[in-house]
Design a protein around this motif. Structure first.
Motif, PDB file in Angstrom:
ATOM      1  N   GLU B  59       1.001  -1.380   0.136  1.00 39.13           N
ATOM      2  CA  GLU B  59       0.060  -0.098  -0.223  1.00 39.13           C
ATOM      3  C   GLU B  59       1.064   1.010   0.070  1.00 39.13           C
ATOM      4  N   GLY B  60       1.194   2.035  -1.249  1.00 38.57           N
ATOM      5  CA  GLY B  60       1.741   2.853  -1.451  1.00 38.57           C
ATOM      6  C   GLY B  60       2.995   2.536  -0.807  1.00 38.57           C
ATOM      7  N   ARG B  61       3.824   3.354  -0.117  1.00 35.08           N
ATOM      8  CA  ARG B  61       5.379   2.689   0.353  1.00 35.08           C
ATOM      9  C   ARG B  61       5.415   2.091   1.015  1.00 35.08           C
ATOM     10  N   PHE B  62       4.325   0.691   1.947  1.00 30.95           N
ATOM     11  CA  PHE B  62       4.772   0.472   2.601  1.00 30.95           C
ATOM     12  C   PHE B  62       4.319  -1.253   2.425  1.00 30.95           C
ATOM     13  N   THR B  63       4.881  -1.649   2.784  1.00 35.80           N
ATOM     14  CA  THR B  63       4.751  -3.237   2.421  1.00 35.80           C
ATOM     15  C   THR B  63       5.260  -4.053   3.530  1.00 35.80           C
ATOM     16  N   ILE B  64       3.852  -5.457   3.358  1.00 35.01           N
ATOM     17  CA  ILE B  64       4.418  -6.676   4.530  1.00 35.01           C
ATOM     18  C   ILE B  64       4.631  -7.377   3.282  1.00 35.01           C
ATOM     19  N   SER B  65       4.891  -8.648   3.850  1.00 30.80           N
ATOM     20  CA  SER B  65       5.882  -9.350   3.173  1.00 30.80           C
ATOM     21  C   SER B  65       5.230 -10.738   4.648  1.00 30.80           C
ATOM     22  N   PHE B  66       4.884 -12.053   3.834  1.00 27.42           N
ATOM     23  CA  PHE B  66       4.204 -12.922   5.252  1.00 27.42           C
ATOM     24  C   PHE B  66       5.282 -13.840   4.620  1.00 27.42           C
ATOM     25  N   ASN B  67       5.461 -14.724   5.665  1.00 29.55           N
ATOM     26  CA  ASN B  67       5.948 -16.409   5.606  1.00 29.55           C
ATOM     27  C   ASN B  67       5.401 -17.214   6.940  1.00 29.55           C
ATOM     28  N   LYS B  68       4.129 -17.775   5.463  1.00 35.82           N
ATOM     29  CA  LYS B  68       3.229 -18.497   6.948  1.00 35.82           C
ATOM     30  C   LYS B  68       4.288 -19.720   7.114  1.00 35.82           C
ATOM     31  N   SER B  69       4.607 -20.749   6.685  1.00 37.21           N
ATOM     32  CA  SER B  69       5.904 -21.973   6.737  1.00 37.21           C
ATOM     33  C   SER B  69       6.416 -21.314   8.222  1.00 37.21           C
ATOM     34  N   ALA B  70       7.039 -20.048   8.006  1.00 36.71           N
ATOM     35  CA  ALA B  70       8.132 -19.407   9.002  1.00 36.71           C
ATOM     36  C   ALA B  70       7.081 -19.052  10.180  1.00 36.71           C
ATOM     37  N   LYS B  71       6.227 -18.459  10.048  1.00 39.43           N
ATOM     38  CA  LYS B  71       5.434 -17.886  11.504  1.00 39.43           C
ATOM     39  C   LYS B  71       5.783 -16.636  11.819  1.00 39.43           C
ATOM     40  N   GLN B  72       6.571 -15.828  10.334  1.00 44.38           N
ATOM     41  CA  GLN B  72       7.108 -14.617  10.583  1.00 44.38           C
ATOM     42  C   GLN B  72       6.096 -13.665   9.354  1.00 44.38           C
ATOM     43  N   PHE B  73       6.229 -12.431   9.838  1.00 47.82           N
ATOM     44  CA  PHE B  73       6.011 -11.148   8.728  1.00 47.82           C
ATOM     45  C   PHE B  73       7.331  -9.905   9.397  1.00 47.82           C
ATOM     46  N   SER B  74       6.361  -9.350   8.076  1.00 47.07           N
ATOM     47  CA  SER B  74       7.604  -7.724   8.470  1.00 47.07           C
ATOM     48  C   SER B  74       7.378  -6.648   7.845  1.00 47.07           C
ATOM     49  N   LEU B  75       7.739  -6.042   7.681  1.00 48.65           N
ATOM     50  CA  LEU B  75       7.110  -4.397   7.782  1.00 48.65           C
ATOM     51  C   LEU B  75       8.516  -3.346   6.499  1.00 48.65           C
ATOM     52  N   HIS B  76       8.157  -3.383   5.534  1.00 49.15           N
ATOM     53  CA  HIS B  76       8.965  -3.078   4.724  1.00 49.15           C
ATOM     54  C   HIS B  76       8.621  -1.806   4.420  1.00 49.15           C
ATOM     55  N   ILE B  77       9.178   0.076   4.708  1.00 55.78           N
ATOM     56  CA  ILE B  77       9.408   1.283   3.524  1.00 55.78           C
ATOM     57  C   ILE B  77      10.630   1.534   2.684  1.00 55.78           C
ATOM     58  N   MET B  78       9.519   1.419   2.115  1.00 55.26           N
ATOM     59  CA  MET B  78       9.951   2.136   0.888  1.00 55.26           C
ATOM     60  C   MET B  78      10.622   3.660   1.092  1.00 55.26           C
ATOM     61  N   ASP B  79      11.658   4.223  -0.009  1.00 56.54           N
ATOM     62  CA  ASP B  79      11.697   5.289  -0.274  1.00 56.54           C
ATOM     63  C   ASP B  79      10.909   5.972   1.535  1.00 56.54           C
ATOM     64  N   SER B  80      12.210   5.613   2.195  1.00 56.77           N
ATOM     65  CA  SER B  80      11.306   6.388   4.072  1.00 56.77           C
ATOM     66  C   SER B  80      11.710   8.236   3.723  1.00 56.77           C
ATOM     67  N   GLN B  81      11.116   8.544   4.802  1.00 55.25           N
ATOM     68  CA  GLN B  81      11.142   9.770   5.093  1.00 55.25           C
ATOM     69  C   GLN B  81      10.747  10.360   6.312  1.00 55.25           C
ATOM     70  N   PRO B  82      11.970  11.924   6.588  1.00 52.44           N
ATOM     71  CA  PRO B  82      12.043  11.759   7.910  1.00 52.44           C
ATOM     72  C   PRO B  82      10.240  12.278   8.157  1.00 52.44           C
TER      73      PRO B  82
END
Lengths: 114, 114
Positions: B59-82
């Protein structure tokens, strides 16, 4: 404007006193929640209610009490039995039985015990 | 089984960089994974959320990656701003009716340096 209001924004209490934090929502949400936020500990659930006149304890209910007499209102009382009440208190609400459990948060009340 | 573990506790990234915040969960009944953004003195606000039937959501500059088998998820912020400097919380819940409580991670304080 639709949303959640909490009052007061800042609250000071002397040791041994009970204090009540207000939370009102006009989103027509069934469920309401109270969280406590301390630095480095995230949000911890105190109490939640999914329907009027019913509520359940969360993870840290000791020293707190709630009521849910109206759908729009979910006041939290911090009693003198709460040993370390200084914290930032957040109220939230959400739909129940929906696919997504988005919780909408109020602006919070910062409670300081003097 | 109700824990959600979040790392790192704090993160400093230069403007334009891609901060990554990680969360891990244990309860296999969790099927809703939101990320909340909180600015100082304010209540958290939903940023983006994912269900386990997809491995990524943007969604816009924000991405969630999800790994069901590892039971992990992460947030990535592209082109981060102050203006992205805030505390970020991951959370998880089961959307079965009667169990809509969110379990929150402990938060990550993100600072974007100009």
């Amino acid at each position: 404007d639709g949303g959640i209001t909490q009052s007061p924004k800042y609250l000071f209490r002397k040791e041994g006193q009970n204090v009540t934090l207000s939370c009102e929502q006009n989103l027509n949400h069934d469920a309401m929640y109270w969280y406590r936020q301390d630095p480095g500990q995230g949000l911890r659930l105190i109490y939640y209610s999914q329907i009027v006149n019913d509520f359940q304890k969360g993870d840290i209910a000791e020293g707190y009490s709630v009521s849910r007499e109206k759908k729009e209102s979910f006041p939290l009382t911090v009693t003198s039995a709460q040993k370390n009440p200084t914290a930032f208190y957040l109220c939230a609400s959400s739909w129940t039985g929906s696919t997504y459990n988005e919780q909408f948060f109020g602006p919070g009340t910062r409670l300081t015990v003097l | 089984q109700q824990q959600v573990k979040q790392s790192p506790q704090s993160l400093i990234v230069q403007k334009g960089g891609i901060p990554i915040i990680n969360c891990a969960y244990e309860n296999t009944a969790f099927d809703y994974f939101p990320w909340y953004q909180q600015f100082p003195g304010k209540g958290p606000a939903l940023l983006i959320a994912i269900r386990p039937d997809v491995s990524e959501k943007k969604e816009g500059r924000f991405t969630i990656s999800f790994n069901k088998s590892a039971k992990q998820f992460s947030l990535h912020i592209m082109d981060s701003q102050p203006g992205d400097s805030a505390t970020y919380f991951c959370a998880a819940s089961s959307t079965n009716f009667g169990n809509e409580k969110l379990t929150f991670g402990t938060g990550t304080r993100l600072t974007i340096i100009p």
